[in-house]
Design a protein around this motif. Structure first.
Motif, mmCIF file in Angstrom:
data_model
loop_
_atom_site.group_PDB
_atom_site.id
_atom_site.type_symbol
_atom_site.label_atom_id
_atom_site.label_comp_id
_atom_site.label_asym_id
_atom_site.label_seq_id
_atom_site.Cartn_x
_atom_site.Cartn_y
_atom_site.Cartn_z
ATOM 1 N N VAL A 36 10.429 35.031 39.368
ATOM 2 C CA VAL A 36 10.931 34.617 38.076
ATOM 3 C C VAL A 36 11.592 35.950 37.469
ATOM 4 N N PHE A 37 10.867 37.283 38.032
ATOM 5 C CA PHE A 37 11.377 38.445 37.358
ATOM 6 C C PHE A 37 12.343 39.303 38.111
ATOM 7 N N GLY A 38 12.812 38.671 39.377
ATOM 8 C CA GLY A 38 13.617 39.471 40.290
ATOM 9 C C GLY A 38 14.917 39.806 39.306
ATOM 10 N N LYS A 39 15.456 39.100 38.712
ATOM 11 C CA LYS A 39 16.715 39.325 38.009
ATOM 12 C C LYS A 39 16.773 40.343 36.700
ATOM 13 N N LEU A 40 15.348 40.621 36.392
ATOM 14 C CA LEU A 40 15.082 41.321 35.050
ATOM 15 C C LEU A 40 15.127 42.761 35.460
ATOM 16 N N ARG A 41 15.026 43.182 36.816
ATOM 17 C CA ARG A 41 14.791 44.794 37.284
ATOM 18 C C ARG A 41 15.751 45.547 36.531
ATOM 19 N N GLY A 42 14.939 46.442 35.799
ATOM 20 C CA GLY A 42 15.819 47.444 35.208
ATOM 21 C C GLY A 42 15.953 47.207 33.721
ATOM 22 N N LYS A 43 15.580 46.097 33.280
ATOM 23 C CA LYS A 43 15.601 45.715 31.771
ATOM 24 C C LYS A 43 14.649 46.322 30.901
ATOM 25 N N GLY A 44 15.216 46.758 29.864
ATOM 26 C CA GLY A 44 14.219 47.450 28.882
ATOM 27 C C GLY A 44 12.780 47.219 28.381
ATOM 28 N N GLY A 45 12.889 45.753 27.960
ATOM 29 C CA GLY A 45 11.467 45.397 27.765
ATOM 30 C C GLY A 45 11.390 43.928 28.068
ATOM 31 N N LEU A 46 10.126 43.329 27.688
ATOM 32 C CA LEU A 46 9.989 41.981 28.112
ATOM 33 C C LEU A 46 10.227 41.012 26.830
ATOM 34 N N ASN A 47 11.300 40.131 26.869
ATOM 35 C CA ASN A 47 11.374 39.365 25.565
ATOM 36 C C ASN A 47 10.714 38.147 25.943
ATOM 37 N N GLU A 48 10.647 37.450 24.830
ATOM 38 C CA GLU A 48 9.961 36.054 24.526
ATOM 39 C C GLU A 48 10.314 35.020 25.846
ATOM 40 N N ASP A 49 11.632 35.027 26.116
ATOM 41 C CA ASP A 49 12.050 34.100 27.106
ATOM 42 C C ASP A 49 11.428 34.413 28.533
ATOM 43 N N ASP A 50 11.361 35.780 28.867
ATOM 44 C CA ASP A 50 10.921 36.199 30.097
ATOM 45 C C ASP A 50 9.641 35.963 30.164
ATOM 46 N N VAL A 51 8.841 36.221 28.958
ATOM 47 C CA VAL A 51 7.352 35.832 28.905
ATOM 48 C C VAL A 51 7.094 34.585 29.317
ATOM 49 N N ALA A 52 7.741 33.695 28.731
ATOM 50 C CA ALA A 52 7.617 32.320 28.769
ATOM 51 C C ALA A 52 7.695 31.641 30.259
ATOM 52 N N ASP A 53 8.643 32.128 30.678
ATOM 53 C CA ASP A 53 8.797 31.786 32.161
ATOM 54 C C ASP A 53 7.861 32.374 32.964
ATOM 55 N N ALA A 54 7.282 33.548 32.800
ATOM 56 C CA ALA A 54 6.119 34.029 33.350
ATOM 57 C C ALA A 54 4.931 33.172 33.240
ATOM 58 N N MET A 55 4.580 32.857 31.900
ATOM 59 C CA MET A 55 3.417 32.032 31.440
ATOM 60 C C MET A 55 3.454 30.838 32.184
ATOM 61 N N ARG A 56 4.432 30.322 32.329
ATOM 62 C CA ARG A 56 4.583 28.884 33.146
ATOM 63 C C ARG A 56 3.850 29.045 34.563
ATOM 64 N N GLU A 57 4.372 29.982 35.197
ATOM 65 C CA GLU A 57 3.846 30.337 36.671
ATOM 66 C C GLU A 57 2.396 30.681 36.393
ATOM 67 N N ILE A 58 1.895 31.427 35.325
ATOM 68 C CA ILE A 58 0.639 31.734 35.449
ATOM 69 C C ILE A 58 -0.318 30.318 35.135
ATOM 70 N N ARG A 59 0.201 29.705 34.399
ATOM 71 C CA ARG A 59 -0.655 28.397 34.088
ATOM 72 C C ARG A 59 -0.829 27.573 35.235
ATOM 73 N N VAL A 60 0.199 27.543 36.007
ATOM 74 C CA VAL A 60 -0.038 26.651 37.258
ATOM 75 C C VAL A 60 -0.869 27.472 38.326
ATOM 76 N N ALA A 61 -0.977 28.889 38.258
ATOM 77 C CA ALA A 61 -1.886 29.474 38.891
ATOM 78 C C ALA A 61 -3.110 29.422 38.597
#
Lengths: 476, 347
Positions: free
Chosen positions: A12-37
């Motif tokens: 999910v975050f592969g594309k984010l490397r080097g970005k400044g901060g976590l925005n809401e969309d990034d987090v939403a993607d991550a939360m979907r994975e966390i939900r499934v886990a």
């Protein structure tokens, strides 16, 4: 079979490397994975939903630290939140003026009787309590017999069986006997019951009312699915529990039930059952279960697995060598054998945090063959060469290569590996073995991650990592 | 026998009065295993006491979602949640909902229609695995069934129920081998069931080698002319290598009598188990060639939805479900009934 959460978030975050901060969309993607886990780990859905909301708030706006990937960072936030939710300090069992009463409740087959005997044995051995066990299970065939036999096996007193007596009467008789004969504690083991069985729930309610136990322990199976919330809630509503005992934690269930039950009752998980032996009962460590729920690997389990499989004497010998900072080919050979016993390199690597994805690569790399080759090399050495690696000169290496069907390069590689291990040994010697083990116990803290990162630095070859197996000293 | 009379007010304590459909059928399975059901006494109505209660909640959840309105994403999410709470697991639940929404999304749809359609999809997955256990007694000895599972799944109770039904209803000669030589009083527990059923009990002492018990039991059962031999085993967690090796040894030793033994290997699965059931089935199957599942404790609040994912992934037959502590409370697995119960359709 499941990808570890770390792997998924990595994608999910592969594309984010080097970005400044976590925005809401990034987090939403991550939360979907966390939900499934979490759901795959059998955390109950309502609990998952609450949890995700909490974590989301914490994660949005966090700066991405340079040294870790955003995925790792979110995993850490999630992990910390899980630990917090699972409960902080270890909660001890309590006692009242003797005789105290403990009431064991739970579904059929959750492990109440075995747990009863384990707790009794534990408190007898560790706290010198005089304990009486009584089975109130007049329903399941031979249930009372079972507890009586466990009493014989563990040397703990059980209430004599009187056929035809009702559970509440048995409980009264147990308390009477305890008062007369000076027992400190009576553990009342009840029949397994379903929460929807009104008659049976009323029965256990009446027993609790009459006995006023200082501990009412809900015994629940770590493999429990979504129903964990129902079970925990209804038992806690009907017979307010003081704690939860999670059994079969030595299985490979991810144990989401722990979180579900803690969340829905607010009651601490006091103990976990980790095996079929009498002493296989341990205090609950939230961080260990948290790592497991997330599929992040479990260093502590690795240590335990190592201890379980490794020959004691050999381990002692090895530990002594470690402390001197010595490590020769004999040690390497015996380590290879130990690793083989523990299910091979792949099995071990899976348990290491952050290395989940490496196990796939390992399978491709055909490490089994590599190990065989190394074994052949060592077996082609003379005994003296094995214990004194410095002897290896060019001519000896040629002879060994010929003998083992390998090349001199292979031998050099193995020798290099041995030297790397010696370096690690020396570093460990500096740190002291005690400190090392302490860090392992508190795994998943920042210190440990740093330690693991350091020992892997610049060299991601898992063979080296395994060679540097630091877990060989005795358990606990 | 006090232990099953305790629900007298609710349940009929007798075994004989009810004629439950056979869990297993001798030789040739009849097409409709449910023929024995009395009116108003269907498998699902028995389930209704337990599963019904839990599915009532699921039903309620679904009921809240639908009156008659357009099928939108929120509704689908709610549907998915309901399936997840029935232990179908996130992946299977998502798949079923996707299949359900196909061709229906954005259309007006009523509550009943939703349930029926959902039940159909679930039943579609379960139908291929709803198969009775076929007992095909070989000419030279008993039909041998090995029963395994994790601790506390309900192996011994299941064996007791099967023995009772086969002896009393089918007039079979049944032998039971006490292969759980580890757990305290496991042998005694099994003995009580065997006595009650009128089955032959074969046991050695606690601590004896389980494989030896199994090996000798076959000879004894054969000599005694038994039709069926059930071998109980100790509960074991599937990730314990030494215990799984022991199970493998039981099978290996049995095969010394005849390579076709055991003729059936049943894995007993507790319906309260969550997604770990996948790992259980996977590992036990690797070790013992599991031929079918029995799902226990479905009279509780757990829904056992994990079997939907299991059916899809492994295709192992589900022979029977346990719905109570009495001998009659082991019923054939019916895909439609189970699916309808799961989504909250009564009767």
């Amino acid at each position: 079979m499941f990808d570890s959460l770390g792997d998924k978030l990595g994608k999910v975050f592969g594309k984010l490397r080097g970005k400044g901060g976590l925005n809401e969309d990034d987090v939403a993607d991550a939360m979907r994975e966390i939900r499934v886990a979490l759901l795959e780990a059998d955390v109950a859905l309502p609990v998952v939903k609450n949890f995700i909301e909490t974590v989301k708030l914490k994660a949005v706006g966090q700066d991405v630290i340079k040294s870790v990937t955003p995925g790792q960072q979110v995993v850490k936030i999630v992990h910390d939140a899980l630990v917090e939710m699972l409960g902080g300090d270890t909660q001890e069992l309590t006692f009242s003026a003797p005789p105290s009463a403990y009431l064991m409740v739970g579904l059929q087959g959750s492990g109440k009787t075995t747990t009863t005997a384990k707790i009794a044995k534990f408190l007898t051995d560790k706290q010198r309590k005089k304990i009486l066990m009584a089975s109130l299970d007049v329903y399941r065939p031979a249930a009372q017999d079972q507890l009586a036999q466990l009493g014989t096996q563990t040397g703990i007193a059980t209430l004599p069986i009187v056929a035809g007596q009702k559970p509440l009467d048995i409980a009264h008789r147990a308390m009477d006997m305890a008062r007369k004969e000076g027992f400190d504690l009576v553990i009342l083991d009840t029949a397994g019951r379903l929460t929807i069985d009104e008659e049976m729930m009323a029965e256990v309610e009446a027993i609790q009312r009459a006995m006023n136990p200082v501990e009412t322990l809900l015994v629940a199976d770590a493999m429990t699915g979504q129903d964990a919330v129902n079970t925990a809630k209804i038992f806690n509503d009907r017979v307010p529990v003081t704690g939860i005992v999670l059994t079969r934690v030595d299985g490979d269930a991810r144990g989401g039930a722990a979180l579900s039950m803690k969340a829905v009752t607010g009651k601490p998980i006091k103990l976990i059952g980790v095996g079929e032996k009498w002493d296989a009962l341990e205090p609950f460590h939230p961080d260990r279960i948290a790592g497991r729920i997330l599929g992040m690997g479990d260093v502590v389990s690795l240590v335990e697995k190592a201890v379980e499989t490794i020959d004691r004497d050999e381990a002692e010998k090895m530990a002594a060598k470690f402390q001197k900072g010595e490590f020769d080919f004999n040690d390497l050979l015996s380590q290879m054998n130990q690793v083989k016993k523990m299910g091979g390199v792949g099995g071990l690597v899976k348990m290491l945090p952050g290395l989940g994805n490496m196990s796939a690569q390992l399978e491709k790399a055909n490490l089994g063959d590599a190990t065989k080759k190394q074994e052949a090399i060592i077996l082609s050495m003379t005994l003296e060469e094995r214990s004194r690696p410095v002897l290896l000169n060019a001519s000896r290496k040629r002879r060994i290569a010929a003998g083992s069907g390998t090349t001199v390069q292979d031998i050099n590689k193995l020798y290099k590996q041995l030297q790397d291990m010696q370096t690690v040994m020396k570093r460990m010697k500096k740190m002291g073995m005690g400190k090392m083990m302490g860090m392992m116990q508190g795994m998943m803290g920042e210190k440990d991650q740093a330690l693991i990162a350091e020992s892997m630095k610049g060299n991601a070859d898992p063979r080296d990592l395994l060679g540097a197996n630091p877990f060989l000293k005795g358990k606990r | 026998m006090a232990f099953w009379n305790r629900n007298k007010s609710e349940k009929e304590p007798t075994l004989v009065a009810e004629q439950p459909a056979p869990v297993a059928v001798p030789e040739q399975p009849p097409v409709t295993a449910r023929a024995g059901d009395r009116e108003g006494e269907t498998w699902v109505s028995r389930l209704g006491m337990g599963l019904g209660k839990s599915s009532a909640k699921l039903g309620q959840d679904l009921g809240d979602l639908f009156t008659k309105k357009k099928l939108d994403q929120d509704t689908l999410n709610g549907l998915e949640d309901a399936l997840i709470m029935a232990d179908l697991g996130p992946v299977t639940a998502a798949r079923i909902v996707a299949q359900f929404s196909e061709g229906r999304f954005g259309k007006d749809i009523g509550d009943d229609e939703v349930r029926a359609a959902l039940a159909d999809i679930v039943a579609g997955i379960l139908l291929p695995v709803a198969k009775p256990l076929v007992l095909h007694k070989p000419g030279n000895g008993p039909f041998v069934i090995l029963v395994c599972g994790v601790n506390g799944a309900g192996k011994t109770t299941t064996i007791g129920k099967l023995a009772d039904q086969w002896v009393k209803r089918d007039g079979r000669k049944v032998a039971i081998a006490a292969g759980d030589t580890f757990r305290a009083a496991a042998v005694e527990q099994l003995k009580i069931w065997a006595d009650r059923a009128g089955a032959m009990m074969i046991s050695k002492d606690t601590g004896a080698d389980a494989a030896a018990v199994a090996y000798e039991a076959y000879q004894q059962a054969k000599d005694a002319g038994a039709d069926i031999l059930m071998i109980d085993t100790a509960g074991r967690l599937h990730n314990k290598k030494n215990l799984m090796d022991e199970l493998e040894k039981i099978v290996r030793v049995l095969k010394k009598h005849d390579d076709t033994i055991p003729h059936a290997t049943l894995l007993v699965l507790d319906s309260t188990t969550g997604q770990n059931a996948h790992a259980q089935v996977e590992t036990f199957r690797e070790i013992t060639n599991v031929t079918g599942l029995i799902v226990t404790k479905l009279d509780g609040s757990a829904k056992g939805g994990v079997v939907v994912g299991l059916a899809d992934r492994f295709g192992l037959p589900i022979h029977a479900v346990g719905v109570g502590e009495g001998a009659a409370d082991l019923q054939p697995f019916d895909a439609h009934d189970f699916a309808r119960s799961l989504v909250g359709i009564r009767g």
